[in-house]
Design an enzyme around this catalytic site. Sequence first.
Site, short mmCIF file in Angstrom:
data_model
loop_
_atom_site.label_atom_id
_atom_site.label_comp_id
_atom_site.label_asym_id
_atom_site.label_seq_id
_atom_site.Cartn_x
_atom_site.Cartn_y
_atom_site.Cartn_z
N SER A 14 102.19 44.22 50.82
CA SER A 14 100.88 44.88 50.98
C SER A 14 100.15 44.42 52.25
O SER A 14 100.11 43.23 52.56
CB SER A 14 100.00 44.59 49.76
N LYS A 67 98.47 51.70 38.45
CA LYS A 67 97.29 52.55 38.59
C LYS A 67 96.91 53.28 37.29
O LYS A 67 95.74 53.55 37.04
CB LYS A 67 97.48 53.56 39.73
N ASP A 112 91.65 56.49 46.54
CA ASP A 112 92.78 57.13 47.25
C ASP A 112 92.43 58.57 47.64
O ASP A 112 92.78 59.04 48.72
CB ASP A 112 94.03 57.17 46.36
#
Length: 272
Positions: A14, A67, A112
């Site tokens: 990440s 998520k 997002d």
Amino acid sequence: MPRLAVLGYPVSHSRSPAMHTAALAELGLGEEWSYEAIEVAPDAFEARVRAMPGEGFAGANVTVPHKGAALSLADELSETAREIGAANTLVFPHDGESGKAGEVVVRAENTDAEGFLRSLPGSPAGKRALVLGAGGAARAIVWTLLREGAEVEVWNRTELRSQHLCEELGGETVAAPAQTAYEMIVNTTLVGLGGEDPFAELPLVADAFAPAQTVVDMVYGGEPTALLRAAATAGATTVDGIEILVQQGALSLEAWTGRPAPLETMRAAARG
Ligand code: NAP
């Protein structure tokens, strides 16, 4: 000393820790706030999140594969996260004294969708768009494009999944998309992440992009992906996954700190 983190499995790849650490320093919060990567397996995710407010965390980013779980465990959901069915940002609004009846300890958001929208060169309203993929990222993209008034078609390797997505969110499934018919093409699949050839795995031809198209690749790495290289060669406008990462991260940072995010600093740090 508020703490922040990204939770994923795996998470070592990440760019979020570098990006947010640079942003916190730029905001003059580098001495107080910290941002770390925490690898957590799916079966340990809920317990990990529940412990975080008591450990001084003010919030977290959530990435693959958590998520959906992030949405399920939250005490409060933003409308966007609820409608998309996934959350990438958690906010812990209290100082860790949990346990009071009705208290919101974990709030879930989805940045997002808005991050993607902000990364585009213009409004997608009225545009014909092809979304490749039907996973978590695709859900946010399809939801946003439809809300903004685009005409959306969804292709997925496993067609049943794109059918379910369209039944739930809208849009039409397409089995054999005509590449030149779209003003926007968005790759939300994993193709390219491990160096796969997009023109072998996706229903696209390398030399069939057009200058009027906008081509977006959610996948990010150090180099432009093969998909974006081909689109750029044809004169298309390209948007890469790093820009989307920066924009969604900026919105998360603003939710946690209440301060405007330093986009240029975040961009430079994310691009390494
Ligand atoms: P996901 O839920 O696991 O979905 C994966 C998707 O990729 C599915 O549609 C899957 O199709 C497809 N796929 C995998 N391998 C494929 C192949 N060889 N050929 C064709 N399709 C293939 O993952 P996700 O959460 O949506 O994430 C997708 C990508 O978006 C990841 O690379 C992630 O890093 C990126 N992403 C980037 C950002 C950003 O900020 N830049 C934000 C979110 C996500 P099947 O249904 O057929 O398996």
